[in-house]
Design a protein around this motif. Structure first.
Motif, PDB file in Angstrom:
ATOM      1  N   UNK A  52       1.349  -3.653  -3.701  1.00  0.00           N
ATOM      2  CA  UNK A  52       1.841  -2.666  -2.734  1.00  0.00           C
ATOM      3  C   UNK A  52       2.192  -1.371  -3.442  1.00  0.00           C
ATOM      4  N   UNK A  53       2.864  -1.466  -4.607  1.00  0.00           N
ATOM      5  CA  UNK A  53       3.194  -0.256  -5.361  1.00  0.00           C
ATOM      6  C   UNK A  53       1.938   0.425  -5.870  1.00  0.00           C
ATOM      7  N   UNK A  54       0.969  -0.348  -6.370  1.00  0.00           N
ATOM      8  CA  UNK A  54      -0.277   0.239  -6.873  1.00  0.00           C
ATOM      9  C   UNK A  54      -1.001   0.961  -5.751  1.00  0.00           C
ATOM     10  N   UNK A  55      -1.034   0.345  -4.565  1.00  0.00           N
ATOM     11  CA  UNK A  55      -1.723   0.966  -3.434  1.00  0.00           C
ATOM     12  C   UNK A  55      -1.010   2.239  -3.002  1.00  0.00           C
ATOM     13  N   UNK A  56       0.344   2.247  -3.048  1.00  0.00           N
ATOM     14  CA  UNK A  56       1.096   3.426  -2.634  1.00  0.00           C
ATOM     15  C   UNK A  56       0.965   4.576  -3.626  1.00  0.00           C
ATOM     16  N   UNK A  57       0.861   4.277  -4.904  1.00  0.00           N
ATOM     17  CA  UNK A  57       0.863   5.314  -5.926  1.00  0.00           C
ATOM     18  C   UNK A  57      -0.522   5.849  -6.256  1.00  0.00           C
ATOM     19  N   UNK A  58      -1.541   5.031  -6.144  1.00  0.00           N
ATOM     20  CA  UNK A  58      -2.888   5.458  -6.492  1.00  0.00           C
ATOM     21  C   UNK A  58      -3.369   6.494  -5.488  1.00  0.00           C
ATOM     22  N   UNK A  59      -3.948   7.558  -6.004  1.00  0.00           N
ATOM     23  CA  UNK A  59      -4.424   8.631  -5.141  1.00  0.00           C
ATOM     24  C   UNK A  59      -5.931   8.780  -5.279  1.00  0.00           C
ATOM     25  N   UNK A  60      -6.627   8.312  -4.257  1.00  0.00           N
ATOM     26  CA  UNK A  60      -8.077   8.409  -4.198  1.00  0.00           C
ATOM     27  C   UNK A  60      -8.423   9.091  -2.890  1.00  0.00           C
ATOM     28  N   UNK A  61      -9.267  10.111  -2.961  1.00  0.00           N
ATOM     29  CA  UNK A  61      -9.697  10.817  -1.756  1.00  0.00           C
ATOM     30  C   UNK A  61     -11.100  10.381  -1.385  1.00  0.00           C
ATOM     31  N   UNK A 107      -8.678  -4.139   0.775  1.00  0.00           N
ATOM     32  CA  UNK A 107      -7.553  -5.056   0.628  1.00  0.00           C
ATOM     33  C   UNK A 107      -7.200  -5.323  -0.824  1.00  0.00           C
ATOM     34  N   UNK A 108      -6.029  -5.872  -1.003  1.00  0.00           N
ATOM     35  CA  UNK A 108      -5.592  -6.293  -2.329  1.00  0.00           C
ATOM     36  C   UNK A 108      -6.539  -7.360  -2.859  1.00  0.00           C
ATOM     37  N   UNK A 109      -6.731  -7.364  -4.155  1.00  0.00           N
ATOM     38  CA  UNK A 109      -7.540  -8.385  -4.791  1.00  0.00           C
ATOM     39  C   UNK A 109      -6.782  -9.686  -4.977  1.00  0.00           C
ATOM     40  N   UNK A 110      -5.477  -9.660  -4.764  1.00  0.00           N
ATOM     41  CA  UNK A 110      -4.666 -10.862  -4.872  1.00  0.00           C
ATOM     42  C   UNK A 110      -4.837 -11.654  -3.573  1.00  0.00           C
ATOM     43  N   UNK A 111      -5.376 -12.880  -3.624  1.00  0.00           N
ATOM     44  CA  UNK A 111      -5.639 -13.652  -2.410  1.00  0.00           C
ATOM     45  C   UNK A 111      -4.434 -13.805  -1.481  1.00  0.00           C
ATOM     46  N   UNK A 112      -3.229 -13.867  -2.026  1.00  0.00           N
ATOM     47  CA  UNK A 112      -2.072 -14.040  -1.148  1.00  0.00           C
ATOM     48  C   UNK A 112      -1.729 -12.764  -0.368  1.00  0.00           C
ATOM     49  N   UNK A 113      -2.271 -11.616  -0.782  1.00  0.00           N
ATOM     50  CA  UNK A 113      -2.017 -10.356  -0.084  1.00  0.00           C
ATOM     51  C   UNK A 113      -3.248  -9.786   0.621  1.00  0.00           C
ATOM     52  N   UNK A 146      -4.929 -10.332   3.290  1.00  0.00           N
ATOM     53  CA  UNK A 146      -4.876 -10.056   4.730  1.00  0.00           C
ATOM     54  C   UNK A 146      -3.528  -9.493   5.169  1.00  0.00           C
ATOM     55  N   UNK A 147      -2.790  -8.940   4.227  1.00  0.00           N
ATOM     56  CA  UNK A 147      -1.524  -8.272   4.522  1.00  0.00           C
ATOM     57  C   UNK A 147      -1.779  -6.771   4.425  1.00  0.00           C
ATOM     58  N   UNK A 148      -1.828  -6.103   5.566  1.00  0.00           N
ATOM     59  CA  UNK A 148      -2.205  -4.687   5.592  1.00  0.00           C
ATOM     60  C   UNK A 148      -1.278  -3.791   4.779  1.00  0.00           C
ATOM     61  N   UNK A 149      -0.050  -4.227   4.531  1.00  0.00           N
ATOM     62  CA  UNK A 149       0.885  -3.432   3.727  1.00  0.00           C
ATOM     63  C   UNK A 149       0.416  -3.305   2.282  1.00  0.00           C
ATOM     64  N   UNK A 150      -0.512  -4.164   1.865  1.00  0.00           N
ATOM     65  CA  UNK A 150      -1.006  -4.160   0.490  1.00  0.00           C
ATOM     66  C   UNK A 150      -2.398  -3.553   0.369  1.00  0.00           C
ATOM     67  N   UNK A 151      -2.926  -2.999   1.476  1.00  0.00           N
ATOM     68  CA  UNK A 151      -4.239  -2.351   1.434  1.00  0.00           C
ATOM     69  C   UNK A 151      -4.150  -0.992   0.748  1.00  0.00           C
ATOM     70  N   UNK A 152      -5.247  -0.577   0.170  1.00  0.00           N
ATOM     71  CA  UNK A 152      -5.340   0.745  -0.431  1.00  0.00           C
ATOM     72  C   UNK A 152      -5.770   1.735   0.651  1.00  0.00           C
ATOM     73  N   UNK A 153      -4.987   2.780   0.838  1.00  0.00           N
ATOM     74  CA  UNK A 153      -5.309   3.833   1.799  1.00  0.00           C
ATOM     75  C   UNK A 153      -5.681   5.087   1.032  1.00  0.00           C
ATOM     76  N   UNK A 154      -6.755   5.744   1.452  1.00  0.00           N
ATOM     77  CA  UNK A 154      -7.184   6.960   0.770  1.00  0.00           C
ATOM     78  C   UNK A 154      -6.255   8.104   1.131  1.00  0.00           C
ATOM     79  N   UNK A 155      -6.253   9.124   0.289  1.00  0.00           N
ATOM     80  CA  UNK A 155      -5.347  10.263   0.442  1.00  0.00           C
ATOM     81  C   UNK A 155      -5.924  11.378   1.308  1.00  0.00           C
ATOM     82  N   UNK A 156      -7.078  11.181   1.901  1.00  0.00           N
ATOM     83  CA  UNK A 156      -7.721  12.219   2.712  1.00  0.00           C
ATOM     84  C   UNK A 156      -7.001  12.381   4.048  1.00  0.00           C
ATOM     85  N   UNK A 157      -6.835  13.626   4.475  1.00  0.00           N
ATOM     86  CA  UNK A 157      -6.122  13.939   5.713  1.00  0.00           C
ATOM     87  C   UNK A 157      -6.843  13.320   6.909  1.00  0.00           C
TER      88      UNK A 157
END
Length: 143
Positions: free
Chosen positions: A6-15, A105-111, A113-124
């Motif tokens: 979750x922290x990695x997904x929140x901090x990583x910035x990919x457009x 999605x997260x590569x960790x199987x336990x996360x 299908x947990x959308x809070x752990x998905x990577x979201x792009x930084x594009x508007x």
């Protein structure tokens, strides 16, 4: 040391700088998809996030979900853009309204299908915090 996805997904910035796709909706056919991603920061990705294309209807029902094997976000270098191309078979679609999204999605199987752990792009206007998906297009099918 375990990775906090979750922290990695929140901090990583990919457009997502560009998304181009073409396909027919009346018959089974090949979709051509081109994506351009840019790494906006220097935080290294701790895993190779698998990217999927998803087509959902207006009710949020997932109709199509396919992995994009050529998309390797770990290959992104800070400040550099990379183009990825895919060619995927898709079925015909019934009349209706649809959204095309990227699911990362997260590569960790336990996360996975947990959308809070998905990577979201930084594009508007692309990232949807509620669904954890990245919307790249909407379209309607009429026959």
């Amino acid at each position: 040391m375990p990775v906090n996805y979750a922290e990695a997904a929140d901090k990583t910035q990919i457009a997502l700088d560009r998304a181009e796709l073409s396909f027919k909706t009346t018959d089974d056919n090949w979709m051509r998809l081109e994506l351009r991603f840019t790494k906006l920061d220097s935080i290294p990705l701790s895993e190779a996030w698998r990217v999927y294309i998803a087509i959902d209807d207006d009710s949020g029902h997932n109709l199509i979900r396919r992995p994009l094997p050529s998309v390797n976000l770990a290959s992104l270098a800070p400040g550099k853009s990379v183009d990825f191309k895919e060619r995927l078979m898709f079925p015909a679609l019934r009349p209706g309204h649809y959204q095309i999204k990227l699911w990362i999605p997260s590569g960790d199987p336990k996360f996975k299908f947990n959308s809070a752990h998905n990577l979201l792009v930084s594009s508007v206007g692309v990232a949807d915090q509620k669904s954890g998906l990245n919307t790249i297009a909407t379209f309607s099918v009429t026959h």
